[in-house]
Design a protein around this motif. Structure first.
Motif, PDB file in Angstrom:
ATOM      1  N   ASP A  25      44.853  79.773   9.275  1.00 18.24           N
ATOM      2  CA  ASP A  25      44.217  79.900  10.580  1.00 18.24           C
ATOM      3  C   ASP A  25      44.653  81.214  11.217  1.00 18.24           C
ATOM      4  O   ASP A  25      45.823  81.368  11.580  1.00 18.24           O
ATOM      5  CB  ASP A  25      44.616  78.707  11.438  1.00 18.24           C
ATOM      6  CG  ASP A  25      43.878  78.637  12.758  1.00 18.24           C
ATOM      7  OD1 ASP A  25      43.271  79.652  13.172  1.00 18.24           O
ATOM      8  OD2 ASP A  25      43.920  77.566  13.387  1.00 18.24           O
ATOM      9  N   ARG A  65      43.562  82.405  14.056  1.00 16.93           N
ATOM     10  CA  ARG A  65      43.320  82.425  15.492  1.00 16.93           C
ATOM     11  C   ARG A  65      44.569  82.663  16.316  1.00 16.93           C
ATOM     12  O   ARG A  65      44.474  82.972  17.506  1.00 16.93           O
ATOM     13  CB  ARG A  65      42.637  81.120  15.927  1.00 16.93           C
ATOM     14  CG  ARG A  65      41.214  81.015  15.361  1.00 16.93           C
ATOM     15  CD  ARG A  65      40.573  79.699  15.684  1.00 16.93           C
ATOM     16  NE  ARG A  65      41.290  78.625  14.996  1.00 16.93           N
ATOM     17  CZ  ARG A  65      40.947  77.337  15.082  1.00 16.93           C
ATOM     18  NH1 ARG A  65      39.929  76.969  15.830  1.00 16.93           N
ATOM     19  NH2 ARG A  65      41.641  76.428  14.416  1.00 16.93           N
ATOM     20  N   THR A  75      37.825  82.510  14.843  1.00 19.35           N
ATOM     21  CA  THR A  75      36.812  81.948  15.729  1.00 19.35           C
ATOM     22  C   THR A  75      35.400  82.216  15.227  1.00 19.35           C
ATOM     23  O   THR A  75      34.611  81.304  15.051  1.00 19.35           O
ATOM     24  CB  THR A  75      36.988  82.493  17.165  1.00 19.35           C
ATOM     25  OG1 THR A  75      38.335  82.256  17.570  1.00 19.35           O
ATOM     26  CG2 THR A  75      36.028  81.814  18.123  1.00 19.35           C
ATOM     27  N   GLY A  76      35.090  83.495  14.977  1.00 18.13           N
ATOM     28  CA  GLY A  76      33.727  83.845  14.584  1.00 18.13           C
ATOM     29  C   GLY A  76      33.545  84.276  13.140  1.00 18.13           C
ATOM     30  O   GLY A  76      32.433  84.545  12.707  1.00 18.13           O
ATOM     31  N   SER A 131      34.263  81.053   9.766  1.00 16.30           N
ATOM     32  CA  SER A 131      34.331  80.779  11.196  1.00 16.30           C
ATOM     33  C   SER A 131      34.591  79.298  11.414  1.00 16.30           C
ATOM     34  O   SER A 131      33.870  78.456  10.887  1.00 16.30           O
ATOM     35  CB  SER A 131      33.011  81.154  11.862  1.00 16.30           C
ATOM     36  OG  SER A 131      32.918  80.585  13.152  1.00 16.30           O
ATOM     37  N   TYR A 132      35.611  78.996  12.205  1.00 15.76           N
ATOM     38  CA  TYR A 132      35.846  77.602  12.579  1.00 15.76           C
ATOM     39  C   TYR A 132      34.689  77.082  13.436  1.00 15.76           C
ATOM     40  O   TYR A 132      34.341  75.906  13.363  1.00 15.76           O
ATOM     41  CB  TYR A 132      37.163  77.451  13.345  1.00 15.76           C
ATOM     42  CG  TYR A 132      38.366  77.394  12.443  1.00 15.76           C
ATOM     43  CD1 TYR A 132      38.706  76.230  11.762  1.00 15.76           C
ATOM     44  CD2 TYR A 132      39.180  78.512  12.257  1.00 15.76           C
ATOM     45  CE1 TYR A 132      39.810  76.177  10.932  1.00 15.76           C
ATOM     46  CE2 TYR A 132      40.292  78.468  11.437  1.00 15.76           C
ATOM     47  CZ  TYR A 132      40.601  77.293  10.774  1.00 15.76           C
ATOM     48  OH  TYR A 132      41.695  77.238   9.946  1.00 15.76           O
ATOM     49  N   LYS A 133      34.080  77.931  14.261  1.00 19.24           N
ATOM     50  CA  LYS A 133      33.016  77.507  15.169  1.00 19.24           C
ATOM     51  C   LYS A 133      31.684  77.316  14.459  1.00 19.24           C
ATOM     52  O   LYS A 133      30.914  76.444  14.819  1.00 19.24           O
ATOM     53  CB  LYS A 133      32.826  78.543  16.283  1.00 19.24           C
ATOM     54  CG  LYS A 133      33.868  78.468  17.374  1.00 19.24           C
ATOM     55  CD  LYS A 133      33.733  79.595  18.367  1.00 19.24           C
ATOM     56  CE  LYS A 133      32.525  79.445  19.235  1.00 19.24           C
ATOM     57  NZ  LYS A 133      32.455  80.435  20.308  1.00 19.24           N
ATOM     58  N   LYS A 134      31.402  78.148  13.462  1.00 22.61           N
ATOM     59  CA  LYS A 134      30.066  78.140  12.857  1.00 22.61           C
ATOM     60  C   LYS A 134      29.959  77.226  11.637  1.00 22.61           C
ATOM     61  O   LYS A 134      29.123  76.339  11.609  1.00 22.61           O
ATOM     62  CB  LYS A 134      29.656  79.562  12.494  1.00 22.61           C
ATOM     63  CG  LYS A 134      29.539  80.452  13.720  1.00 22.61           C
ATOM     64  CD  LYS A 134      29.238  81.882  13.360  1.00 22.61           C
ATOM     65  CE  LYS A 134      29.245  82.756  14.602  1.00 22.61           C
ATOM     66  NZ  LYS A 134      29.139  84.161  14.273  1.00 22.61           N
ATOM     67  N   GLU A 188      30.528  84.380   6.954  1.00 22.14           N
ATOM     68  CA  GLU A 188      29.759  84.760   8.144  1.00 22.14           C
ATOM     69  C   GLU A 188      29.335  86.232   8.119  1.00 22.14           C
ATOM     70  O   GLU A 188      28.582  86.658   8.993  1.00 22.14           O
ATOM     71  CB  GLU A 188      30.569  84.496   9.421  1.00 22.14           C
ATOM     72  CG  GLU A 188      30.986  83.059   9.608  1.00 22.14           C
ATOM     73  CD  GLU A 188      29.817  82.081   9.665  1.00 22.14           C
ATOM     74  OE1 GLU A 188      28.720  82.471  10.125  1.00 22.14           O
ATOM     75  OE2 GLU A 188      30.003  80.929   9.235  1.00 22.14           O
ATOM     76  N   GLY A 241      32.898  76.099   9.585  1.00 20.24           N
ATOM     77  CA  GLY A 241      34.082  75.328   9.246  1.00 20.24           C
ATOM     78  C   GLY A 241      34.665  75.712   7.895  1.00 20.24           C
ATOM     79  O   GLY A 241      34.219  76.653   7.246  1.00 20.24           O
TER      80      GLY A 241
END
Length: 137
Positions: free
Chosen positions: A33, A35, A99-100, A13-16, A131, A18
Motif C-alpha cells: 500500500d 498511500r 489512490t488513483g 488503484s484502490y479506488k478504481k 490504470e 482494487g
C-alpha cells in the motif's frame, strides 16, 4: 529444477479496480500500500503526470519516504525470490496500490521491476500498470 520464475508486477488503484487477481492459479504474493507516501498527484504540476515521469520520480525520491519504503520492499521481496528460485517455483505476483494508480504505485512498480531484473537476471519480469495501460510495454 529448471523452471523459470515469472514475477508479475502490478500498479493499481484502490479506488478504481482494487487489488489485482492472481491469474497464475497460485494465489498469494505481495500487496504493498503506497498511500502512506505523500501523493504528488495533489500538487498541480504533477496531476497529469505519472510515476514514469522524471519530475514525479524526483519528487518521490527527494521529498517523501519512498526510498525507505522501497528499500524495505526490496529486502522482503528478495527473500521470496531466492526461496522460489531454489525450490523451482514458477510464479510470484507483486502489487503496488495507491489512490488513483497513477503516481506512487506506478513509480514503485517500475523501481521494483528494475531491481529484480538487475539482481535476478534469470527471472522473467512482467509489469502491468492497470490504470495506466499506455505505460505497459
Amino acid at each position: 529444477m529448471s523452471n523459470t520464475l515469472k514475477v508479475e508486477i502490478h500498479s493499481f488503484s484502490y479506488k478504481k479496480g482494487g487489488i489485482p487477481k492472481d491469474n497464475s492459479g497460485n494465489g498469494g504474493g505481495f500487496v504493498f500500500d503506497c498511500r502512506g507516501i505523500l501523493n504528488p498527484g495533489r500538487i498541480e504540476e504533477y496531476k497529469i503526470q505519472t510515476g514514469n515521469d522524471v519530475a514525479v520520480q524526483d519528487y518521490l525520491e527527494e521529498k517523501t519516504q519512498m526510498p525507505d519504503f522501497l528499500k524495505a520492499i526490496k529486502s522482503i521481496v528478495s527473500i521470496n525470490i531466492e526461496d522460489y528460485l531454489a525450490r523451482g517455483f514458477e510464479n510470484l505476483q507483486i502489487n503496488f496500490g495507491c489512490t488513483g494508480g497513477q503516481h506512487r504505485s506506478v513509480y514503485s512498480a517500475i523501481k521494483i521491476a528494475e531491481f529484480i531484473k538487475e539482481k535476478y537476471p534469470e527471472v522473467e519480469v512482467v509489469i502491468n500498470h492497470d490504470e495506466q495501460p499506455q505505460l505497459n510495454k
